[in-house]
Design an enzyme around this catalytic site. Structure first.
Site, PDB file in Angstrom:
ATOM      1  N   CYS A 110       0.771  -1.154   0.009  1.00 49.11           N
ATOM      2  CA  CYS A 110       0.148  -0.080  -0.090  1.00 49.11           C
ATOM      3  C   CYS A 110       0.986   1.281   0.102  1.00 49.11           C
ATOM      4  O   CYS A 110       1.297   1.638  -1.117  1.00 49.11           O
ATOM      5  CB  CYS A 110      -1.108   0.083   1.344  1.00 49.11           C
ATOM      6  N   GLU A 140      -0.540  -7.968   5.688  1.00 49.36           N
ATOM      7  CA  GLU A 140      -0.319  -8.095   6.884  1.00 49.36           C
ATOM      8  C   GLU A 140      -1.579  -8.011   7.897  1.00 49.36           C
ATOM      9  O   GLU A 140      -1.438  -8.566   9.007  1.00 49.36           O
ATOM     10  CB  GLU A 140       0.743  -6.938   7.619  1.00 49.36           C
ATOM     11  N   HIS A 150      -3.313  -5.495   1.892  1.00 53.30           N
ATOM     12  CA  HIS A 150      -2.661  -5.109   3.160  1.00 53.30           C
ATOM     13  C   HIS A 150      -2.361  -6.793   3.709  1.00 53.30           C
ATOM     14  O   HIS A 150      -3.159  -7.323   4.376  1.00 53.30           O
ATOM     15  CB  HIS A 150      -3.249  -4.593   4.260  1.00 53.30           C
ATOM     16  N   ARG A 183      -8.269   2.447   1.434  1.00 51.69           N
ATOM     17  CA  ARG A 183      -8.043   3.859   0.370  1.00 51.69           C
ATOM     18  C   ARG A 183      -6.720   3.352  -0.310  1.00 51.69           C
ATOM     19  O   ARG A 183      -5.618   3.963  -0.350  1.00 51.69           O
ATOM     20  CB  ARG A 183      -7.665   4.842   1.594  1.00 51.69           C
TER      21      ARG A 183
END
Lengths: 293, 196
Positions: B78, B171, B169, B134
């Site tokens: 990101c 993670e 993401h 986002r």
């Protein structure tokens, strides 16, 4: 494609960790905050210290201000809705605000019920003073927490009390025998399932920032050291002598909260911070932290 | 195998946990000199503007560029992808500017448009639950860039030699397959160091 899931809403707050969220009242302040390295801005009509000073009913900001701030910066924009004010929250959601703060800084619209935040696509942050309050807000769907402190005072004492309390109670739950959790749930006014989740994770399931009284870089670093995931700074920045410099210093102190030489350096010559308030001097009905339950 | 996570701001803890789950040693990097001991670096999700301010403030840029020049693997998720890209839509200058892709920030919209989707990541993982917040996407990829995944026709994961980048993401989930892929990239690079 699934929007508005817990993972998406809580994940947004994860991305803010280690950062500073700053209160702003116009586009110009928003740009100063972004330039200083804020991870998000909170668009408001008046900062908490002014709300305190002027009195009267504090409501959601004029949508024009929110829109102006959204147009001015590329970082996320948050805005405050009154506790329990379904329509203010829906209006902010419709405008595309990135996060809503169901906030005790504004005058509550409902003294009994908070918003059912799980029904919204937009994520919410809520205030808490202890684990019971934190758990009830998570139960309603808050995707992020912030300890309340006492907003608009520039006095860190309440913020310290609240973050210590929440974290001590989390540690207690984590260390408890599973058989003891139901009684703890009853005492805290929290759900058993949530306490079980906290015990398994070893921490809260959502990000928890500190708020309400951060007035200096050292205050911000203190909150990080006490285990906050990041800080909200309300009146502290734009009520100081040199907001741009002040904002940068708070961002750096938050990143390097254990580097005391650095904090000494960046605290030099910042000018006067906002004038603080002694908590005992605030009338009981003017204490914002007691709003909500 | 020692993998660092740029620890200036953002989802640092989650990457550390993921690296450890892949059996490698994880290090939070707060100062430039800490890069020297690493076999690979992850630049996490967070706010790219904030990270950039802090990168400049602590003079990280020369060390990050040197890290890339030494052929060491870098993985941006990101905001990290935005920092690695050679071009960012609407900006004249890139940030670290090492991966041959052009990215657009917040290109799926604001937070209410953030979403989860199941992706097939070419050669890495099928049915990967990807969380987009986002998120940016890769508008253009250079000729040596291998596109690893698309979502709604947009490139959301890619690799160019030592560089790996994704819009989402990994993670934020318990699926460590993409991190494991990166740890493997770092292991391979350690065995065969690129000529400097």
């Amino acid at each position: 494609m699934r929007t508005g899931t817990d993972r998406v809403k809580r994940g947004m707050a994860e991305m803010q960790k280690g950062g500073v969220i700053m209160d702003v009242i116009n586009a110009e302040q928003a740009k100063i905050a972004e330039e200083a390295g804020a991870v998000a801005v909170m668009a408001l009509e008046r900062v908490p210290s002014d709300i305190r000073a002027t009195g009267g009913v504090a409501r959601m900001a004029d949508p024009h201000i929110v829109e102006e701030v959204m147009g001015a910066v590329s970082i996320p924009v948050m805005a405050k809705a009154r506790i329990g004010h379904i329509v203010e929250a829906r209006v902010l959601e419709a405008m595309g605000v990135d996060y809503i703060d169901e906030s005790e800084v504004l005058t509550p619209a409902d003294e009994e019920f908070h918003l059912l935040k799980s029904e919204y696509t937009v994520p919410f942050v809520c205030g808490c003073r202890d684990l019971g309050e934190a758990a009830r807000r998570i139960g309603e769907g808050a995707a992020m927490l912030r300890t309340k402190g006492e907003p608009g005072t520039g006095n860190i004492v309440e913020a310290v009390r609240h973050i210590r309390k929440v974290n001590a109670q989390v540690r207690k739950v984590v260390g408890m025998d599973e058989a003891e959790l139901m009684t703890e749930a009853k005492l805290l006014g929290a759900s058993f399932e949530l306490l079980l989740e906290i015990k398994k994770l070893g921490r809260l399931p959502v990000v928890n920032f500190a708020a309400g009284g951060v007035a200096t870089p050292a205050d911000a670093a203190l909150m990080m050291q006490l285990g906050a995931d990041g800080v909200f700074v309300g009146s502290g920045i734009f009520k100081s002598d040199n907001p741009a410099k002040f904002a940068r210093a708070i961002v750096e102190a938050t990143t390097h909260y254990q580097d005391y030489k650095l904090i000494a350096e960046l605290s030099k010559g910042l000018g006067t911070p906002m004038k603080g308030l002694e908590i005992a001097s605030i009338a009981p009905e003017a204490r914002m932290q007691d709003r909500g339950w | 195998m020692k993998i660092g996570v740029l620890g200036l701001q953002g989802a640092v803890r989650e990457h550390i946990r993921s690296i450890e789950a892949c059996g490698a040693e994880a290090v939070t990097v707060k100062w430039p000199e800490e890069l020297d001991a690493l076999d690979g670096l992850i630049i996490p999700g967070g706010e790219s503007t904030t990270m950039r301010k802090l990168i400049d403030k602590y003079n990280f840029m020369p060390s990050l560029k040197q890290f890339a020049a030494e052929g060491k693997p870098m993985f941006g998720t990101c905001a990290g992808l935005i920092l690695l890209a050679k071009q960012v839509v609407g900006y004249e200058e890139p940030h670290i500017g090492v991966m041959d892709v052009k990215v657009e920030r917040n290109s799926f919209g604001r937070q209410r448009e953030s979403f989860e989707a199941d992706l097939d990541i070419n050669g890495v993982a099928d049915n990967f639950s990807a969380v987009f917040i986002r998120a940016p996407h890769i508008v253009e990829a250079g000729e040596n860039v291998e596109v690893l995944a698309k979502c709604n026709g947009r490139i959301v994961a890619a690799r160019e030699g030592q560089f790996l980048g994704c819009s989402f993401h990994p993670e934020l989930t318990d699926d460590h397959r993409l991190t494991a892929y990166f740890v493997k990239m770092a292991a391979e690079a350690k065995e065969k160091p690129a000529a400097v």
